[in-house]
Design a protein around this motif. Structure first.
Motif, PDB file in Angstrom:
ATOM      1  N   GLN A 176      38.921  25.851 -49.315  1.00  0.00           N
ATOM      2  CA  GLN A 176      37.651  26.348 -48.516  1.00  0.00           C
ATOM      3  C   GLN A 176      37.879  26.223 -46.873  1.00  0.00           C
ATOM      4  N   SER A 177      38.693  25.201 -46.786  1.00  0.00           N
ATOM      5  CA  SER A 177      39.037  24.818 -45.382  1.00  0.00           C
ATOM      6  C   SER A 177      40.034  26.155 -44.620  1.00  0.00           C
ATOM      7  N   SER A 178      40.670  26.472 -45.346  1.00  0.00           N
ATOM      8  CA  SER A 178      41.747  27.655 -44.871  1.00  0.00           C
ATOM      9  C   SER A 178      40.728  28.849 -44.716  1.00  0.00           C
ATOM     10  N   ARG A 179      39.650  29.218 -45.638  1.00  0.00           N
ATOM     11  CA  ARG A 179      38.778  30.369 -45.698  1.00  0.00           C
ATOM     12  C   ARG A 179      38.106  30.288 -44.631  1.00  0.00           C
ATOM     13  N   ILE A 180      37.330  29.028 -44.218  1.00  0.00           N
ATOM     14  CA  ILE A 180      36.342  28.706 -43.478  1.00  0.00           C
ATOM     15  C   ILE A 180      37.031  28.922 -42.105  1.00  0.00           C
ATOM     16  N   LYS A 181      38.332  28.402 -41.780  1.00  0.00           N
ATOM     17  CA  LYS A 181      39.043  28.485 -40.496  1.00  0.00           C
ATOM     18  C   LYS A 181      39.265  30.057 -40.102  1.00  0.00           C
ATOM     19  N   GLN A 182      39.647  30.789 -41.183  1.00  0.00           N
ATOM     20  CA  GLN A 182      39.828  32.269 -40.632  1.00  0.00           C
ATOM     21  C   GLN A 182      38.355  32.941 -40.277  1.00  0.00           C
ATOM     22  N   ILE A 183      37.180  32.539 -40.977  1.00  0.00           N
ATOM     23  CA  ILE A 183      36.087  33.177 -40.660  1.00  0.00           C
ATOM     24  C   ILE A 183      35.536  32.561 -39.179  1.00  0.00           C
ATOM     25  N   LEU A 184      35.828  31.318 -38.862  1.00  0.00           N
ATOM     26  CA  LEU A 184      35.569  30.778 -37.683  1.00  0.00           C
ATOM     27  C   LEU A 184      36.447  31.412 -36.587  1.00  0.00           C
ATOM     28  N   LEU A 185      37.637  31.988 -36.791  1.00  0.00           N
ATOM     29  CA  LEU A 185      38.669  32.244 -35.833  1.00  0.00           C
ATOM     30  C   LEU A 185      38.085  33.756 -35.395  1.00  0.00           C
ATOM     31  N   THR A 186      37.738  34.561 -36.526  1.00  0.00           N
ATOM     32  CA  THR A 186      37.467  35.854 -36.226  1.00  0.00           C
ATOM     33  C   THR A 186      36.058  35.778 -35.491  1.00  0.00           C
ATOM     34  N   ASP A 243      34.925  33.368 -33.408  1.00  0.00           N
ATOM     35  CA  ASP A 243      34.983  33.261 -32.182  1.00  0.00           C
ATOM     36  C   ASP A 243      35.930  34.000 -31.139  1.00  0.00           C
ATOM     37  N   GLN A 244      36.700  34.770 -31.888  1.00  0.00           N
ATOM     38  CA  GLN A 244      37.339  36.100 -31.170  1.00  0.00           C
ATOM     39  C   GLN A 244      36.323  37.230 -30.706  1.00  0.00           C
ATOM     40  N   GLU A 245      35.245  37.479 -31.671  1.00  0.00           N
ATOM     41  CA  GLU A 245      34.164  38.445 -31.371  1.00  0.00           C
ATOM     42  C   GLU A 245      33.336  37.861 -30.295  1.00  0.00           C
ATOM     43  N   MET A 246      33.160  36.283 -30.282  1.00  0.00           N
ATOM     44  CA  MET A 246      32.197  35.915 -29.384  1.00  0.00           C
ATOM     45  C   MET A 246      32.656  35.998 -27.853  1.00  0.00           C
ATOM     46  N   GLY A 296      18.872  41.536 -24.364  1.00  0.00           N
ATOM     47  CA  GLY A 296      18.077  41.795 -25.606  1.00  0.00           C
ATOM     48  C   GLY A 296      19.201  42.336 -26.794  1.00  0.00           C
ATOM     49  N   GLN A 297      19.961  43.195 -26.156  1.00  0.00           N
ATOM     50  CA  GLN A 297      20.785  43.800 -27.164  1.00  0.00           C
ATOM     51  C   GLN A 297      21.909  42.949 -27.577  1.00  0.00           C
ATOM     52  N   MET A 298      22.326  42.074 -26.472  1.00  0.00           N
ATOM     53  CA  MET A 298      23.171  41.139 -26.661  1.00  0.00           C
ATOM     54  C   MET A 298      22.821  39.905 -27.747  1.00  0.00           C
ATOM     55  N   GLY A 299      21.807  39.442 -27.321  1.00  0.00           N
ATOM     56  CA  GLY A 299      21.169  38.589 -28.099  1.00  0.00           C
ATOM     57  C   GLY A 299      20.987  38.766 -29.576  1.00  0.00           C
ATOM     58  N   SER A 300      20.577  40.162 -29.854  1.00  0.00           N
ATOM     59  CA  SER A 300      20.156  40.615 -31.410  1.00  0.00           C
ATOM     60  C   SER A 300      21.697  40.756 -31.939  1.00  0.00           C
ATOM     61  N   GLN A 301      22.579  41.225 -30.956  1.00  0.00           N
ATOM     62  CA  GLN A 301      24.056  41.339 -31.759  1.00  0.00           C
ATOM     63  C   GLN A 301      24.651  39.953 -31.993  1.00  0.00           C
ATOM     64  N   MET A 302      24.421  38.956 -31.297  1.00  0.00           N
ATOM     65  CA  MET A 302      24.694  37.832 -31.558  1.00  0.00           C
ATOM     66  C   MET A 302      24.055  36.996 -32.675  1.00  0.00           C
ATOM     67  N   LYS A 303      22.910  37.406 -32.925  1.00  0.00           N
ATOM     68  CA  LYS A 303      21.965  37.036 -34.194  1.00  0.00           C
ATOM     69  C   LYS A 303      22.629  37.610 -35.358  1.00  0.00           C
ATOM     70  N   ALA A 304      23.010  38.974 -35.157  1.00  0.00           N
ATOM     71  CA  ALA A 304      23.469  39.529 -36.541  1.00  0.00           C
ATOM     72  C   ALA A 304      24.810  39.075 -36.724  1.00  0.00           C
ATOM     73  N   ASN A 305      25.501  38.622 -35.841  1.00  0.00           N
ATOM     74  CA  ASN A 305      26.836  38.073 -35.949  1.00  0.00           C
ATOM     75  C   ASN A 305      26.684  36.630 -36.748  1.00  0.00           C
ATOM     76  N   ARG A 306      25.507  35.808 -36.420  1.00  0.00           N
ATOM     77  CA  ARG A 306      25.358  34.466 -36.759  1.00  0.00           C
ATOM     78  C   ARG A 306      25.253  34.687 -38.328  1.00  0.00           C
ATOM     79  N   GLU A 307      24.040  35.779 -38.639  1.00  0.00           N
ATOM     80  CA  GLU A 307      23.659  35.718 -40.288  1.00  0.00           C
ATOM     81  C   GLU A 307      25.174  36.058 -40.883  1.00  0.00           C
ATOM     82  N   LYS A 308      25.645  36.957 -40.227  1.00  0.00           N
ATOM     83  CA  LYS A 308      26.932  37.761 -41.154  1.00  0.00           C
ATOM     84  C   LYS A 308      27.734  36.567 -41.455  1.00  0.00           C
TER      85      LYS A 308
END
Length: 158
Positions: free
Chosen positions: A62-72, A74-77, A92-104
């Motif tokens: 779980q830890s290694s899979r979570i780390k990969q997700i977090l890395l991706t 953080d790179q997008e952010m 507004g566009q940037m905020g909605s994009q960040m919200k979509a990323n968070r949900e993903k």
């Protein structure tokens, strides 16, 4: 003849020394025993993974899979932040994009974590959100703001 030449060399050395001191990067703002600096996405993902592993009791897989997700994530952010300060039109566009990323990414966490771990993860995230800066190294839920190279810390006590 030696005296004017010596004075000229001394003045030149002083000028060079002063110019070199001005081109040195400013010292990072520091708090009590702590330095604030830009952290790479890799470092941020590693730290966050270690914290989640401890808080949620993650397995090695779980830890290694979570780390990969977090890395991706953080790179997008970092890429989003690198686009510069948002204008009124793009905010507004940037905020909605960040919200979509968070949900993903939350959906990806939900697939990896057990139901109990995911519930605890969402509770911890909600707690951090409600308490502002608490859990980020600031006492009493204070807020930190940087402007013009200066860092101001505002606590809720005042």
């Amino acid at each position: 003849m030696k005296s004017p030449l010596f004075s000229l060399l001394a003045a030149f050395a002083l000028t060079i020394g002063t110019a070199a001191a001005q081109t040195q990067p400013a010292a990072a703002p520091s708090g009590p025993g702590r330095e604030y600096r830009q952290v790479s996405p890799e470092e941020r993902a590693t730290r966050r993974t270690e914290k989640m592993t401890k808080e949620l009791g993650l397995s090695a897989d779980q830890s290694s899979r979570i780390k990969q997700i977090l890395l991706t994530r953080d790179q997008e952010m970092q890429a989003l932040r690198g686009q510069g300060k948002p204008t009124a039109a793009t905010r507004g566009q940037m905020g909605s994009q960040m919200k979509a990323n968070r949900e993903k990414y939350d959906a990806q966490f939900k697939q990896i974590l057990t139901a109990e771990q995911y519930t605890k993860y969402t509770e911890l995230a909600q707690s951090r959100k409600q308490h502002g800066g608490k859990g980020h190294g600031l006492k009493d839920g204070g807020k930190m703001k940087a402007k013009n190279g200066k860092v101001k810390v505002k606590t809720t006590e005042s």
